[in-house]
Write an enzyme that holds these catalytic residues in place. Structure first.
Site, PDB file in Angstrom:
ATOM      1  N   ASP A  33       0.820  -1.208   0.000  1.00 42.39           N
ATOM      2  CA  ASP A  33       0.000   0.000   0.000  1.00 42.39           C
ATOM      3  C   ASP A  33       0.853   1.258   0.000  1.00 42.39           C
ATOM      4  O   ASP A  33       2.055   1.229   0.278  1.00 42.39           O
ATOM      5  CB  ASP A  33      -0.904   0.025   1.238  1.00 42.39           C
ATOM      6  CG  ASP A  33      -2.128  -0.869   1.072  1.00 42.39           C
ATOM      7  OD1 ASP A  33      -2.375  -1.323  -0.053  1.00 42.39           O
ATOM      8  OD2 ASP A  33      -2.812  -1.107   2.078  1.00 42.39           O
ATOM      9  N   LYS A  64      -3.710   3.680  -2.595  1.00 44.11           N
ATOM     10  CA  LYS A  64      -4.989   4.367  -2.740  1.00 44.11           C
ATOM     11  C   LYS A  64      -4.841   5.814  -2.281  1.00 44.11           C
ATOM     12  O   LYS A  64      -4.199   6.106  -1.282  1.00 44.11           O
ATOM     13  CB  LYS A  64      -6.071   3.688  -1.897  1.00 44.11           C
ATOM     14  CG  LYS A  64      -6.339   2.237  -2.289  1.00 44.11           C
ATOM     15  CD  LYS A  64      -7.336   1.591  -1.345  1.00 44.11           C
ATOM     16  CE  LYS A  64      -7.546   0.127  -1.695  1.00 44.11           C
ATOM     17  NZ  LYS A  64      -8.477  -0.534  -0.751  1.00 44.11           N
ATOM     18  N   MET A 102      -7.283   9.533   8.910  1.00 41.00           N
ATOM     19  CA  MET A 102      -7.440  10.086   7.559  1.00 41.00           C
ATOM     20  C   MET A 102      -8.665  10.981   7.440  1.00 41.00           C
ATOM     21  O   MET A 102      -9.468  10.850   6.516  1.00 41.00           O
ATOM     22  CB  MET A 102      -7.517   8.935   6.536  1.00 41.00           C
ATOM     23  CG  MET A 102      -6.338   7.978   6.592  1.00 41.00           C
ATOM     24  SD  MET A 102      -4.773   8.730   6.069  1.00 41.00           S
ATOM     25  CE  MET A 102      -4.990   8.696   4.298  1.00 41.00           C
TER      26      MET A 102
END
Length: 486
Positions: free
Chosen positions: A36, A58, A173
């Site tokens: 990731d 992502k 986030m």
């Protein structure tokens, strides 16, 4: 074909030293790694040379691979009989969707293990000097996703329960939803004066923080253009930060360093810079292949010059493999650097610097395939090539992403041989060296390295008083405020 096995591994929050021993062992044995954006790419350097890397990163506005595709890839690679690592930032069980991936593997009857990692909601606050629990300030702690499947991505939560029942809250986030978070906590009973801190890139040397309260943090974050990846921490325990801050007091904290690399082994300089708080990217990544060494005439030489520290190890290993006693070699040993001398000393032999080598006598130069590039000072010699070294180009897309996330303010060239391959790697990546030089402090270790750097067009390059790690570090600390972008 026998099915492979999948390891769902938590990479930790960013500092490569925070990965678990078990997680690192899984990487070292991997045949395929799906990783990731928030897993530190430097961890991939521990993988075998032939390992396949697949980026699954992502961003809020785009996905390289969607979750369904990741699940399918894990299954497909395992069905090929591969040993697969799914490397996820933080802990895979904390908003890492590991449950979906594990369910897909179980459905396809593929063996898997889940290896926990340190989650950023705990680690980032600690690196900012804040324990998430404390007997006087916070006895309850919650981790909350700041995005969910609700309309618009704003989390549908028990706001009253959070505001009145939880002392310390970590939102993951959530910078984009910060006004919404603050409004709901205040509306449901959390005092507007409650301390809030945003921690971006927690545990990296590039870590940044922004403090405020529920009443003003959203406005401050907008003014500072604060971005993810960030942890939002809410609670009175933040008041301990002034006393307990430790990471940000390291002498090289905030330095974002691009270090030119010449070997495929671990760098003591890089480790020391990181231990002092620097954020270090080493470029390029090398791969090395050992070659057959003919030792038949090695005993006839008067002098043996080892071009690199690694060549000393390769030479002695070849002696052992061929059952040749070191006592049969009459030559005196030399090296071009203190590091090479140390590598020879570690093998139990004395050695001197190449500058002290007499001109008389037969000379054998031992090194990798680049050995002839820096031997213009010697007239008559034979060469023994111990290995073939070349840039590992599969790492260049990884470096591109690393450099895209960083704001380099320091470039270090440890030796003259590091300059040409470094510039070649940047050119192959279509990266403008001029941009980095314009915004960076360019430091060379030694007069030869400085001359080579200026010869390559790096006219603003500088050097510390001595070509040692200690002098370099002292120089960086003295110039911590120069050429550094805020």
């Amino acid at each position: 074909m026998k099915k492979g096995k999948v390891f769902l591994v938590g990479a930790g929050p960013g500092d490569v030293g925070l990965i678990t021993v078990k997680g690192l062992e899984a990487i070292k044995q991997a045949e395929v790694i799906l990783y990731d954006r928030l897993a530190n790419p430097k961890l991939l350097e521990n993988a075998p040379a032939e390992c396949e890397f697949i980026y699954c990163g992502k961003l809020p506005d785009r996905h390289i691979l969607r979750q369904d595709s990741i699940n399918e890839l894990l299954v497909a690679k395992a069905l090929e009989g591969k040993r697969v690592v799914r490397l996820k930032g933080g802990d895979p069980g904390v908003f890492g969707r590991v449950g979906e991936e594990a369910a897909s593997l179980a459905h396809n009857q593929i063996s898997f293990e889940i290896i926990p990692g340190i989650t950023s909601g705990i680690a980032a606050p600690l690196y900012a000097g804040i324990p998430v629990t404390h007997r006087e300030y916070g006895e309850s702690f919650a981790v909350i996703t700041a995005h969910d499947k609700s309309k618009g991505g704003s989390p549908a939560l028990d706001w009253e329960g959070l505001a009145r029942g939880i002392d310390t809250i970590a939102f993951y986030m959530g910078v984009g939803n910060l006004p919404y978070i603050c409004e709901n906590l205040i509306a449901n009973g959390k005092p507007s004066s409650t301390p809030v801190i945003l921690i971006q890139w927690g545990t990296f040397g590039r870590q940044k923080t922004l403090q405020g309260t529920l009443a003003d943090i959203a406005q401050k974050a907008a003014a500072a253009m604060f971005r993810n990846p960030s942890i939002i921490l809410v609670g009175d325990v933040i008041s301990l930060r002034e006393k307990l801050s430790w990471f940000e007091k390291k002498p090289l904290y905030g330095r974002q360093i691009l270090l030119a690399r010449t070997s495929n082994g671990p760098s003591e300089l890089a480790k020391e810079l990181m231990d002092l708080g620097g954020d270090v990217i080493e470029l390029p990544k090398w791969k090395k292949t050992l070659v057959h060494i003919d030792l038949e005439k090695v005993a006839v030489y008067d002098k043996i010059l080892f071009a690199q520290p690694e060549s000393a190890a390769e030479f002695f290993e070849a002696l052992i493999d061929n059952q040749i006693d070191i006592r049969h070699i009459k030559a005196k040993f030399y090296g071009p650097s203190i590091k090479t001398i140390k590598a020879l000393n570690d093998r139990g032999v004395t050695a001197s610097l190449a500058d002290e080598m007499p001109s008389s006598g037969s000379l054998l130069i031992v090194g990798d395939n680049s050995v002839l590039k820096n031997m213009e000072n010697y007239e008559l010699f034979d060469v023994m090539v111990t290995s073939q070294k070349e840039i590992d180009w599969q790492f260049m897309p990884i470096f591109n992403r690393m450099l895209g996330e960083a704001q380099i303010d320091t470039m270090i060239f440890p030796c003259s041989a590091s300059i040409e391959p470094f510039l070649e790697a940047l050119r192959k990546c279509d990266i403008s060296i001029e941009e980095y030089v314009r915004n960076s402090l360019v430091v060379c270790m030694g007069k030869q390295t400085l001359a080579a750097a200026r010869g390559a067009g790096l006219m603003d390059a500088q050097m510390p008083a001595k070509a040692t790690k200690a002098a370099l570090i002292e120089y960086l600390i003295e110039n911590i405020g120069l050429e550094v972008r805020s």
